[in-house]
Design a protein around this motif. Sequence first.
Motif, PDB file in Angstrom:
ATOM      1  N   UNK A 195       0.826  -1.235   0.013  1.00 52.60           N
ATOM      2  CA  UNK A 195       0.037   0.039  -0.103  1.00 52.60           C
ATOM      3  C   UNK A 195       0.984   1.346  -0.270  1.00 52.60           C
ATOM      4  N   UNK A 196       0.811   2.276   0.728  1.00 51.42           N
ATOM      5  CA  UNK A 196       1.343   3.374   0.807  1.00 51.42           C
ATOM      6  C   UNK A 196       2.121   3.872   2.036  1.00 51.42           C
ATOM      7  N   UNK A 197       1.868   2.960   2.987  1.00 57.98           N
ATOM      8  CA  UNK A 197       2.675   3.072   4.370  1.00 57.98           C
ATOM      9  C   UNK A 197       3.790   2.506   4.476  1.00 57.98           C
ATOM     10  N   UNK A 198       4.678   2.513   5.794  1.00 59.94           N
ATOM     11  CA  UNK A 198       5.789   1.754   5.801  1.00 59.94           C
ATOM     12  C   UNK A 198       5.920   0.310   5.858  1.00 59.94           C
ATOM     13  N   UNK A 199       4.694  -0.357   5.633  1.00 57.36           N
ATOM     14  CA  UNK A 199       4.531  -1.863   5.582  1.00 57.36           C
ATOM     15  C   UNK A 199       4.364  -2.175   4.334  1.00 57.36           C
ATOM     16  N   UNK A 200       5.245  -3.323   3.830  1.00 52.24           N
ATOM     17  CA  UNK A 200       4.835  -4.089   2.601  1.00 52.24           C
ATOM     18  C   UNK A 200       4.673  -5.729   3.035  1.00 52.24           C
ATOM     19  N   UNK A 201       4.163  -6.239   2.306  1.00 46.11           N
ATOM     20  CA  UNK A 201       4.046  -7.790   2.849  1.00 46.11           C
ATOM     21  C   UNK A 201       4.724  -8.681   1.454  1.00 46.11           C
ATOM     22  N   UNK A 225       6.054   4.790   1.843  1.00 49.66           N
ATOM     23  CA  UNK A 225       6.613   4.746   0.531  1.00 49.66           C
ATOM     24  C   UNK A 225       5.706   4.632  -0.271  1.00 49.66           C
ATOM     25  N   UNK A 226       5.713   5.046  -1.715  1.00 48.16           N
ATOM     26  CA  UNK A 226       4.825   4.626  -2.835  1.00 48.16           C
ATOM     27  C   UNK A 226       4.546   3.474  -3.154  1.00 48.16           C
ATOM     28  N   UNK A 227       3.525   3.150  -3.917  1.00 45.29           N
ATOM     29  CA  UNK A 227       3.204   1.842  -4.358  1.00 45.29           C
ATOM     30  C   UNK A 227       3.562   1.935  -5.824  1.00 45.29           C
ATOM     31  N   UNK A 228       4.559   2.902  -6.167  1.00 43.10           N
ATOM     32  CA  UNK A 228       4.923   2.667  -7.391  1.00 43.10           C
ATOM     33  C   UNK A 228       6.449   2.943  -7.635  1.00 43.10           C
ATOM     34  N   UNK A 229       7.171   2.029  -7.322  1.00 45.12           N
ATOM     35  CA  UNK A 229       8.667   2.287  -7.377  1.00 45.12           C
ATOM     36  C   UNK A 229       8.895   2.144  -8.810  1.00 45.12           C
ATOM     37  N   UNK A 230      10.092   2.511  -9.034  1.00 43.12           N
ATOM     38  CA  UNK A 230      10.758   2.101 -10.664  1.00 43.12           C
ATOM     39  C   UNK A 230      11.791   1.180 -10.397  1.00 43.12           C
ATOM     40  N   UNK A 231      11.590   0.000 -11.229  1.00 46.24           N
ATOM     41  CA  UNK A 231      12.274  -1.304 -11.012  1.00 46.24           C
ATOM     42  C   UNK A 231      13.253  -1.211 -12.509  1.00 46.24           C
ATOM     43  N   UNK A 232      14.567  -0.877 -12.216  1.00 42.00           N
ATOM     44  CA  UNK A 232      15.168  -0.963 -13.412  1.00 42.00           C
ATOM     45  C   UNK A 232      15.789  -2.328 -13.911  1.00 42.00           C
ATOM     46  N   UNK A 237      15.640  -0.810  -7.353  1.00 44.73           N
ATOM     47  CA  UNK A 237      14.336  -0.335  -7.106  1.00 44.73           C
ATOM     48  C   UNK A 237      14.675   0.995  -6.476  1.00 44.73           C
ATOM     49  N   UNK A 238      14.019   1.940  -7.155  1.00 45.71           N
ATOM     50  CA  UNK A 238      13.881   3.353  -6.748  1.00 45.71           C
ATOM     51  C   UNK A 238      12.431   3.556  -6.121  1.00 45.71           C
ATOM     52  N   UNK A 239      12.432   4.286  -4.805  1.00 49.90           N
ATOM     53  CA  UNK A 239      11.086   4.731  -4.469  1.00 49.90           C
ATOM     54  C   UNK A 239      11.165   6.097  -3.826  1.00 49.90           C
ATOM     55  N   UNK A 240      10.160   6.500  -3.298  1.00 52.98           N
ATOM     56  CA  UNK A 240       9.947   7.880  -2.762  1.00 52.98           C
ATOM     57  C   UNK A 240       9.148   7.876  -1.594  1.00 52.98           C
ATOM     58  N   UNK A 241       9.470   8.537  -0.355  1.00 56.75           N
ATOM     59  CA  UNK A 241       8.731   8.455   0.802  1.00 56.75           C
ATOM     60  C   UNK A 241       8.996   9.772   1.573  1.00 56.75           C
ATOM     61  N   UNK A 242       8.107  10.337   2.252  1.00 57.18           N
ATOM     62  CA  UNK A 242       8.355  11.390   3.316  1.00 57.18           C
ATOM     63  C   UNK A 242       8.987  11.019   4.475  1.00 57.18           C
ATOM     64  N   UNK A 243       9.611  11.893   5.177  1.00 59.01           N
ATOM     65  CA  UNK A 243      10.603  11.763   6.322  1.00 59.01           C
ATOM     66  C   UNK A 243      10.884  12.896   6.928  1.00 59.01           C
ATOM     67  N   UNK A 244      11.405  12.880   8.320  1.00 63.09           N
ATOM     68  CA  UNK A 244      11.795  14.053   8.929  1.00 63.09           C
ATOM     69  C   UNK A 244      13.232  14.474   8.384  1.00 63.09           C
ATOM     70  N   UNK A 245      13.135  15.716   7.949  1.00 63.66           N
ATOM     71  CA  UNK A 245      14.656  16.150   7.582  1.00 63.66           C
ATOM     72  C   UNK A 245      15.160  17.025   8.668  1.00 63.66           C
ATOM     73  N   UNK A 246      15.894  18.181   8.083  1.00 57.64           N
ATOM     74  CA  UNK A 246      16.631  19.005   8.846  1.00 57.64           C
ATOM     75  C   UNK A 246      15.804  19.734   9.902  1.00 57.64           C
ATOM     76  N   UNK A 251      10.577  16.206   4.903  1.00 59.95           N
ATOM     77  CA  UNK A 251      11.249  16.274   3.528  1.00 59.95           C
ATOM     78  C   UNK A 251      10.688  14.950   2.862  1.00 59.95           C
ATOM     79  N   UNK A 252      11.492  14.514   1.491  1.00 64.46           N
ATOM     80  CA  UNK A 252      11.222  13.639   0.768  1.00 64.46           C
ATOM     81  C   UNK A 252      12.333  12.822   0.364  1.00 64.46           C
ATOM     82  N   UNK A 253      12.464  11.601   0.904  1.00 63.60           N
ATOM     83  CA  UNK A 253      13.645  10.892   0.635  1.00 63.60           C
ATOM     84  C   UNK A 253      13.445  10.184  -0.454  1.00 63.60           C
ATOM     85  N   UNK A 254      14.310  10.079  -1.641  1.00 63.06           N
ATOM     86  CA  UNK A 254      14.448   8.962  -2.590  1.00 63.06           C
ATOM     87  C   UNK A 254      15.435   7.799  -2.185  1.00 63.06           C
ATOM     88  N   UNK A 255      14.852   6.556  -2.095  1.00 63.42           N
ATOM     89  CA  UNK A 255      15.501   5.563  -1.740  1.00 63.42           C
ATOM     90  C   UNK A 255      15.872   4.555  -2.754  1.00 63.42           C
TER      91      UNK A 255
END
Length: 581
Positions: A195-201, A225-232, A237-246, A251-255
């Motif tokens: 889904x779009x939370x921190x949990x994946x199954x 994290x989003x449910x639409x990662x990019x898989x090369x 795998x690249x994905x994006x999710x919000x996080x606590x920054x400075x 902020x938004x982290x690309x993982x």
Amino acid sequence: MRCLLSCCCFSFCTPKISCCFCLLSSLVFESHSFVLPAPPGSCQRRSGVPCRVEHPAGGYKKLFETVEELSSPVTAHVTGRIPTWLRGSLLRCGPGLFEVGAEPFYHLFDGQALLHKFDFKEGHVTYHRRFVRTDAYVRAMTEKRIVITEFGTYAYPDPCKNIFSRFFSYFKGVEVTDNALVNVYPVGEDYYACTETNFITKINPDTLETIKQVDLCKYVSVNGATAHPHVENDGTVYNIGNCFGKNFSLAYNIIRIPPLQADKEDPMNKSEVVVQFPCSDRFKPSYVHSFGLTPNYIVFVETPVKINLLKFLSSWSLWGANYMDCFESNETMGVWLHVAEKKKGRLLNIKYRTSAFNLFHHINTFEDNGFLIVDLCTWKGFEFVYNYLYLANLRANWDEVKKQAEKAPQPEARRYVLPLRFDKADTGKNLVTLPYTTATATLRSDETIWLEPEVIFSGPRHAFEFPQINYKKYGGKPYTYTYGLGLNHFVPDRLCKLNVKTKETWVWQEPDSYPSEPIFVSHPDALEEDDGVVLSIVISPGSGPKPAYLLILNAKDMSEVARAEVEVNIPVTFHGLFKRA
């Protein structure tokens, strides 16, 4: 009798009557062209807007009905011929349980996750489905009530507890759902429903069994994290999710999750943050559903649909709010686009701005002579589209469905062009010099670049959504074709192929038939971009004992190759993939 008409006039199969219907429609949409209908079973090309199609019988309501899982795969009845090269599994996710006992779920994204699989082997097709054994599902089945709050449904405390226990349960904090109903993607040799939370199954793609829950927070700094990662192609795998920054701001982290290495260690253990995008509002991150990726750049589109963090952390715990209650719109910010260099992890100090829209799905992003071309499925305005996706709206009679859709933001597929270099001397000028687009990028005196799009598809209350491309070969690269699900006042009633260069469209559509996201599968010896087939699950509740089927279309002209019918209803599915054998 079946009609395959690019003008979407499928209500009548008699060419003469259908032609009259198109002619009347052309008077309503007088600025758009139409073509004479083809004989039944044939295909046409056209440009312009689909004709208006009505659904008074309300067959679309079957998309939102609870079904049971299957104890074992069932054999599908095939008409036509399955291509011999098509071997593997179509995996898809969506809601399958829309109530628990007497307690209903209220929003489209609340129903408990059901995993579907169509297997292709030697011209034969089987269908299987199982509920994902998430914590949300298992606890709901055990306690016979909704236990964990979902996107638009609040989980009330156990009524059997005494008043003091129920009162203190409000102060336990936010219990985040793991209801993995949105998508499936690979990481290394494993597959995950999400889904779009921190949990994946983690799931078994062969048996559809649930293996384990994985918390992304244990591997990398993201709140979700989003449910639409990019898989090369190499498995990265690249994905994006919000996080606590400075300074405790959002902020938004690309993982990045690397491909499986020779040591066979779980790639999750090697996850890392590649770059961090700043947030336009310190405590209100934007809702993010997808992002753009090219060989050299990452594109993040920050929309005015915001998550009120204070409401999320306080009101939820105290007053019984759900996820939807925590969204709000910033009516003045418009849309900000951010770009980072993928390999260096460096933000570009360029401020791209444009007018407000909702965004859920990127079509594709690519580079061309110092520009980034960003193709998007947008919804005009700042109001959150999800406000209109409550099940009461989607299950309403056709006239009420249309009435609600008239109020909602209107869809439009757009192309934006982002210049990567500019000179201050060009202030006030359009920086776009590419000859094939009408999109503009104007440098303003405050050094922001104002973007105006080229519209690549638009129709009144007709959306081109859930876009798919030949991703393996053309993801992040210049391309020509995209395939989409056509939404008619939010009702999925057609499959579309769009030439993004010429704006030509091809459409598959049948009476009272409701398809799902089209999945493109390339021919293994493909020479052209659209050599392959398109797969879609279709429900057709008025068709007799076989109310659903898997549709296989020729990806070149959207003509039917085959269909595999099953004797069970299949509820709405959102996203998925084809796993080759």
